[in-house]
Design a protein around this motif. Structure first.
Motif, short mmCIF file in Angstrom:
data_model
loop_
_atom_site.label_atom_id
_atom_site.label_comp_id
_atom_site.label_asym_id
_atom_site.label_seq_id
_atom_site.Cartn_x
_atom_site.Cartn_y
_atom_site.Cartn_z
N VAL A 170 -14.22 67.61 31.22
CA VAL A 170 -13.10 67.51 32.15
C VAL A 170 -13.13 68.68 33.12
O VAL A 170 -13.22 69.84 32.70
CB VAL A 170 -11.77 67.51 31.38
N GLN A 171 -13.04 68.42 34.41
CA GLN A 171 -13.03 69.48 35.41
C GLN A 171 -11.82 69.44 36.33
O GLN A 171 -11.34 70.47 36.78
CB GLN A 171 -14.32 69.44 36.26
N ARG A 172 -11.33 68.24 36.64
CA ARG A 172 -10.16 68.09 37.52
C ARG A 172 -9.15 67.17 36.82
O ARG A 172 -9.52 66.11 36.32
CB ARG A 172 -10.55 67.49 38.87
N ILE A 173 -7.88 67.60 36.79
CA ILE A 173 -6.84 66.81 36.13
C ILE A 173 -5.71 66.57 37.13
O ILE A 173 -5.13 67.52 37.66
CB ILE A 173 -6.29 67.51 34.88
N PHE A 174 -5.40 65.31 37.36
CA PHE A 174 -4.34 64.91 38.27
C PHE A 174 -3.16 64.43 37.42
O PHE A 174 -3.26 63.44 36.70
CB PHE A 174 -4.84 63.82 39.21
N GLU A 216 -4.44 76.23 39.01
CA GLU A 216 -3.62 75.29 39.77
C GLU A 216 -3.59 75.76 41.23
O GLU A 216 -4.00 76.88 41.53
CB GLU A 216 -2.21 75.17 39.19
N GLN A 217 -3.16 74.88 42.10
CA GLN A 217 -3.07 75.16 43.54
C GLN A 217 -4.44 75.46 44.15
O GLN A 217 -4.53 76.15 45.17
CB GLN A 217 -2.11 76.33 43.81
N ALA A 218 -5.51 74.94 43.55
CA ALA A 218 -6.85 75.18 44.11
C ALA A 218 -7.06 74.28 45.33
O ALA A 218 -6.78 73.08 45.27
CB ALA A 218 -7.91 74.90 43.06
N PRO A 219 -7.57 74.82 46.43
CA PRO A 219 -7.80 74.01 47.62
C PRO A 219 -9.05 73.13 47.45
O PRO A 219 -9.94 73.47 46.67
CB PRO A 219 -8.00 75.04 48.72
N LEU A 278 -5.78 71.85 37.86
CA LEU A 278 -4.67 70.91 37.75
C LEU A 278 -4.09 70.62 39.12
O LEU A 278 -3.93 71.53 39.95
CB LEU A 278 -3.57 71.48 36.86
N PHE A 279 -3.72 69.34 39.34
CA PHE A 279 -3.15 68.92 40.62
C PHE A 279 -2.00 67.93 40.35
O PHE A 279 -2.20 66.95 39.61
CB PHE A 279 -4.20 68.22 41.49
N PRO A 280 -0.83 68.14 40.95
CA PRO A 280 0.23 67.14 40.82
C PRO A 280 -0.02 65.98 41.78
O PRO A 280 -0.63 66.15 42.83
CB PRO A 280 1.49 67.92 41.21
N TYR A 281 0.45 64.79 41.38
CA TYR A 281 0.37 63.63 42.28
C TYR A 281 1.64 62.82 42.17
O TYR A 281 2.37 62.88 41.16
CB TYR A 281 -0.86 62.78 41.97
N ALA A 282 1.89 62.01 43.20
CA ALA A 282 3.07 61.14 43.21
C ALA A 282 2.70 59.68 43.08
O ALA A 282 3.43 58.90 42.47
CB ALA A 282 3.89 61.37 44.49
N LEU A 321 -0.27 56.70 42.14
CA LEU A 321 -1.49 56.50 41.36
C LEU A 321 -2.70 56.27 42.25
O LEU A 321 -3.78 56.80 41.98
CB LEU A 321 -1.31 55.33 40.39
N ASP A 322 -2.55 55.49 43.31
CA ASP A 322 -3.69 55.24 44.18
C ASP A 322 -4.17 56.52 44.86
O ASP A 322 -5.37 56.69 45.09
CB ASP A 322 -3.34 54.18 45.23
N ASP A 323 -3.25 57.43 45.16
CA ASP A 323 -3.66 58.72 45.73
C ASP A 323 -4.46 59.53 44.71
O ASP A 323 -5.45 60.20 45.05
CB ASP A 323 -2.44 59.51 46.18
N ALA A 324 -4.04 59.47 43.46
CA ALA A 324 -4.76 60.19 42.41
C ALA A 324 -6.16 59.61 42.22
O ALA A 324 -7.14 60.35 42.05
CB ALA A 324 -3.99 60.14 41.09
N ILE A 325 -6.27 58.29 42.26
CA ILE A 325 -7.58 57.64 42.13
C ILE A 325 -8.48 58.04 43.29
O ILE A 325 -9.67 58.36 43.09
CB ILE A 325 -7.41 56.11 42.07
N ALA A 326 -7.94 58.04 44.50
CA ALA A 326 -8.74 58.43 45.67
C ALA A 326 -9.20 59.88 45.55
O ALA A 326 -10.36 60.21 45.86
CB ALA A 326 -7.92 58.23 46.95
N ALA A 327 -8.34 60.77 45.08
CA ALA A 327 -8.74 62.17 44.91
C ALA A 327 -9.79 62.31 43.82
O ALA A 327 -10.74 63.10 43.94
CB ALA A 327 -7.51 63.01 44.58
N ALA A 328 -9.63 61.55 42.74
CA ALA A 328 -10.63 61.60 41.67
C ALA A 328 -11.99 61.16 42.16
O ALA A 328 -13.03 61.68 41.71
CB ALA A 328 -10.17 60.70 40.51
#
Length: 487
Positions: A298-302, A377-380, A397-401, A403-410
């Motif tokens: 695991v490297q990025r968590i949304f 957290e807050q990594a650019p 760690l990254f917050p999201y609102a 789900l489709d935005d989180a998938i696109a970022a992943a």
């Protein structure tokens, strides 16, 4: 058998005649040190192969391939089962060597041995399942008087190049399927961790593998790798490692079969309805197992914004409870990275991320080859800890609102193998499974879960072919059609 150290070697060095060529172990004109990453102690010196050794190994492997092809599938299976039996009986010694040369904690090394036994047994089973099918030649006009079938045959000599992070099981994932299919292999283990591969080769030979079927070349890949992969007598190259090395291999190999697994930057989505404790604990394990030196780690968590703070606090607490230190101590959770230089790289990436605005929630301070489990957290998005494969014990760690935005970022990375989502919603699980651009999507599990029987490989740029025993056997075989004309 171990040779005596020459006069110029340190008195405590064990010198391995580590080149297995033409059925015999031999030394080299030059040698390289193999050191324990935790304390820097010298474990052994191994021979450095040369292009001339490559020529000898290829000549031997051509003989060995004919010997393998002549074996029945039952005989191949029996060799692999005997190897698995001997490995299971010698598990403690193998686990200790994995820990000594890689710094992997002893609990993880013990698990790797168990997985390698399973990989060999799966390979033995697949050897006897390698059968073709009949073909309905009469399905098209002109074929009424024809009947026949196809069978699988070995591709030939395979060059197998393995990494340090799973020095035993990843070698078994190449050798087991290759031998099951009737191929011979020239194995190049990682520069940093050749000793486990030598021990595995000794077991295979003791189990009855034809002596020419396995040639082993230790040393620095840059000295002889091109001569190996570029040879027209090599039918296939199977490589697990970094993208830059993979690109070099692909350029040199030319027109031949190539199977590559080139790493990843794995993403996990934690939905609002996820079990926070289960998700945080699984992600901590998935990020920091093997000191993060794991291509599906695991490297990025949304994390959904409604549970972000609770998830972060739980994961930080879980991480800070991990024991960092001596990998031989059964209580240790995190050991050293493979070398001080790799820990220094993690420190440099951390400093860069902080300078770009990231906040370190825990960890971040190097001690020799140990880099502690570190959460950001807050990594650019332009920080290397986000956009490149870290292959170290760091996670962002990254917050999201949405789900489709989180998938696109992943999906916003070049290399992907596994992705994951934690959710109680079957609908969202299926939606993520369809949308995540990865070769495997884990539902309510960490990205670092792998069953050795399942297909395994990359889904994005630069990855090709599949491992997982059954699938690797097919990659390492070709079909032959036999057609009878009765007219």
């Amino acid at each position: 058998m171990l040779a005596q150290p020459p006069a110029h070697a340190p008195a405590h060095a064990v010198v391995r005649p580590s080149l297995h060529i033409a059925g015999a172990w031999r030394d080299g004109a030059t040698r390289m040190d193999v050191r324990n990453p935790y304390d820097g102690s010298l474990i052994a010196q191994v021979a450095c192969a040369t292009p001339a050794d490559v020529d000898d190994a290829i000549a031997s492997a051509l003989v060995g391939q004919r010997a393998m092809a002549a074996l029945t599938t039952g005989e191949r299976a029996a060799i692999l089962h005997r190897t698995a039996d001997m490995l299971a009986a010698d598990a403690a010694r193998f686990a200790a060597m994995i820990t000594a040369e890689t710094g992997k904690i002893i609990r993880a090394a013990t698990k790797e041995v168990s997985r390698a036994v399973n990989t060999l047994r799966l390979s033995a089973e697949e050897a006897t399942r390698l059968s073709g099918e009949t073909i309905a030649f009469d399905s098209f006009p002109g074929g009424e008087t024809r009947h026949g079938f196809y069978v699988y045959e070995p591709v030939g000599v395979i060059a197998a190049i393995t990494p340090f992070n799973d020095p035993l099981n990843l070698a078994c994932h190449k050798l087991g399927p290759a031998f099951a299919a009737g191929n011979s292999v020239i194995l190049k283990p990682a520069d940093q961790a050749p000793l486990t591969a030598i021990m595995l080769a000794e077991l295979l030979l003791a189990a009855g593998l034809p002596a020419d079927a396995l040639n082993l070349l230790t040393g620095r890949g840059g000295d002889f790798g091109t001569a190996l992969v570029a040879s027209p007598d090599i039918a296939m190259v199977s490589f697990t490692g970094g993208a830059r090395t993979g690109e070099t291999i692909a350029r040199a190999a030319g027109i031949k079969r190539i199977a590559m697994e080139l790493g990843a930057n794995a993403a996990v989505i934690v939905a609002a309805d996820a079990d926070i404790g289960k998700a945080a604990d699984a992600c901590a394990s998935g990020a920091f197992w093997a000191a993060g030196q794991n291509c599906i780690g695991v490297q990025r968590i949304f994390v959904h914004q409604s549970i972000y703070a609770a998830f972060r606090d739980r994961m930080v607490a879980t991480t800070e409870a991990m024991v960092v230190g001596d990998p031989m101590d059964p209580a240790t959770d995190i050991g050293p990275m493979i070398a001080v230089g790799e820990a220094e790289r993690m420190a440099a990436w951390t400093d860069e991320a902080v300078a770009l605005g990231a906040r370190v929630c825990t960890g971040g301070r190097r001690d020799g080859a140990i880099f502690p489990p570190t959460i950001f957290e807050q990594a650019p998005p332009d920080a290397r800890i986000v956009r490149q494969e870290a292959f170290g014990p760091i996670v962002s760690l990254f917050p999201y609102a949405d789900l489709d935005d989180a998938i696109a970022a992943a999906n916003a990375v070049d290399h992907a193998i596994h992705a994951a989502i934690f959710t109680a919603s079957l609908r969202d699980a299926h939606h993520a499974a369809r949308g995540l651009q990865a070769a495997g999507v884990m539902i309510n599990d960490s990205t670092d879960y792998r069953l050795d029987a399942m297909p395994f490989g990359g889904a994005r740029r630069g990855n090709m072919g599949r491992e997982g025993v059954r699938f690797a056997v097919r990659e390492m075989s070709h079909t032959k059609v036999v057609c009878f004309h009765e007219g």
